[in-house]
Design a protein around this motif. Sequence first.
Motif, PDB file in Angstrom:
ATOM      1  N   ARG A   1       0.829  -1.198   0.000  1.00  0.00           N
ATOM      2  CA  ARG A   1       0.000   0.000   0.000  1.00  0.00           C
ATOM      3  C   ARG A   1       0.867   1.254   0.000  1.00  0.00           C
ATOM      4  O   ARG A   1       1.903   1.298   0.663  1.00  0.00           O
ATOM      5  CB  ARG A   1      -0.945   0.010   1.212  1.00  0.00           C
ATOM      6  N   HIS A   2       0.415   2.270  -0.746  1.00  0.00           N
ATOM      7  CA  HIS A   2       1.154   3.526  -0.857  1.00  0.00           C
ATOM      8  C   HIS A   2       0.180   4.695  -0.774  1.00  0.00           C
ATOM      9  O   HIS A   2      -0.966   4.607  -1.225  1.00  0.00           O
ATOM     10  CB  HIS A   2       1.912   3.584  -2.192  1.00  0.00           C
ATOM     11  N   GLU A   3       0.652   5.807  -0.183  1.00  0.00           N
ATOM     12  CA  GLU A   3      -0.153   7.034  -0.138  1.00  0.00           C
ATOM     13  C   GLU A   3       0.409   8.015  -1.165  1.00  0.00           C
ATOM     14  O   GLU A   3       1.619   8.274  -1.197  1.00  0.00           O
ATOM     15  CB  GLU A   3      -0.114   7.634   1.263  1.00  0.00           C
TER      16      GLU A   3
ATOM     17  N   ILE B   1      -5.252  13.485  -1.662  1.00  0.00           N
ATOM     18  CA  ILE B   1      -4.486  12.408  -1.033  1.00  0.00           C
ATOM     19  C   ILE B   1      -5.255  11.105  -1.212  1.00  0.00           C
ATOM     20  O   ILE B   1      -6.430  11.017  -0.874  1.00  0.00           O
ATOM     21  CB  ILE B   1      -4.246  12.695   0.460  1.00  0.00           C
TER      22      ILE B   1
ATOM     23  N   GLN C   1      -9.088  10.661   0.269  1.00  0.00           N
ATOM     24  CA  GLN C   1      -9.473  11.571   1.355  1.00  0.00           C
ATOM     25  C   GLN C   1     -10.489  12.585   0.853  1.00  0.00           C
ATOM     26  O   GLN C   1     -10.248  13.327  -0.075  1.00  0.00           O
ATOM     27  CB  GLN C   1      -8.228  12.289   1.896  1.00  0.00           C
TER      28      GLN C   1
ATOM     29  N   THR D   1      -4.946   6.540  -1.168  1.00  0.00           N
ATOM     30  CA  THR D   1      -4.219   5.314  -0.826  1.00  0.00           C
ATOM     31  C   THR D   1      -4.473   4.282  -1.924  1.00  0.00           C
ATOM     32  O   THR D   1      -5.621   3.985  -2.241  1.00  0.00           O
ATOM     33  CB  THR D   1      -4.684   4.757   0.524  1.00  0.00           C
TER      34      THR D   1
ATOM     35  N   LYS E   1       0.053  11.900  -3.049  1.00  0.00           N
ATOM     36  CA  LYS E   1      -0.480  13.243  -2.833  1.00  0.00           C
ATOM     37  C   LYS E   1      -0.251  14.082  -4.089  1.00  0.00           C
ATOM     38  O   LYS E   1       0.847  14.124  -4.642  1.00  0.00           O
ATOM     39  CB  LYS E   1       0.196  13.891  -1.622  1.00  0.00           C
TER      40      LYS E   1
END
Length: 412
Positions: free
Chosen positions: A11-13, A25, A41, A27, A15
């Motif tokens: 998993r990566h976030e 933002i 988000q 995920t 932006k």
Amino acid sequence: MAISVSLEVGRHEIKWSKEGYEDLIATIEVSDEGVSCISVQDGECYTSTPVTPPGVLITSEEPFTVVGYLKKKATPTPTPAPTPTPTPTPTPTPTVTPTPTPTPTPKPRCEELVELISDFVAETKEPGIWLAVFDLNGDRVLDIFDLVKAQRIGEGACDRILRCYEDNRYYFVIEKGENYYSFLYEIGNVDTLFTVEKVWEWDVEAQTWKRPTKLECGKGYLIRAPEKVEKSASVSVSCYPTLDDFIALFNSLEVGKKALIGACASEIDLTGTPLEGKVTDAESGTVVTKLERGKAYWLYGGAPTPTPTPTPTPKPICSYIRSIGGVSAIDSVVIQQLILAYNGIISFSFTPSKNDIKGCAEYYKGNLSEGDRLTGCSFAGFLRVWRLLMEIKGSVSRKRSKNRSTLEKCLS
């Protein structure tokens, strides 16, 4: 503006920022099968256009493109200030300062649970369709305080039980790692409920693992979870398998075959029955004389008390591939290192074989099945799931489900 990046599996976030727009933002999850959007988000994940910002759209084919749709910042329109009209200064009225009301301390959830059960016992509250902590027809008598102790219920479990009753849903916890379970209720839509976790059942006919489409009464399941997680599901059929059900299954098993069974909501004593000495705990491998709620067990057919089969040691090439991040991490450099190690030019943690090198070359080309055949690994499909050949006696299950309701469905 497009940016090309290479992300590891996991998993990566991400932006996005742009002047005049609100930050976006999201995920995402990268797996061997592709890239998927987990959450955005204050926005949504989309699978097709049109997209309402803020939102994220990921193409379904390689190369995978993650597109972020940013929402413009609202520009406030200045409102001219009105010219104030002078008002006479009023004579101040003395203000009575109210006495603050103390905030009541919330009751412990287990204390609330005991009070709720007391209301049902005293018949001052209707049981509804889900109450099953005790039998309202008087088949058994339970002291409500001893009940909490006997089930070893902590605050977290009490909270789940109360939420089950309040929300009319079945709440349960899946622990991190590989663990065995059985469930108090039938649960459908396994793929929808377990999006990250992997679920397997044992196929009695084929004597191998396979993936289930639903979780059934009387069956045990193996679940692999990357993290501890709480799940909830809408359910309607409670699971109370009987000793007769398991004896019938035992009689149908040939010598040397086994079935993965689940006690579900039942507590069954095996002492003095045909199943004594034929059932082992799926977690520890020890022989048991009692089936406990929520646990899973191996039932062996027609054979002496089985000796648990030790877990085979994985082949060095399989462990090496896992250590570098899986087959997706295999590239020309990895293959070159294996060739040099095979010829003794460089030192390695193990000496690869020709088939190890050929198999990694097949993995690199995307031929997972051929790579598995050459290396002896199982990256093309680690566990194929199974199902039990057992029908729960419908009339017994239906009769019992009428007399049982929410609270016991939460006691997992």
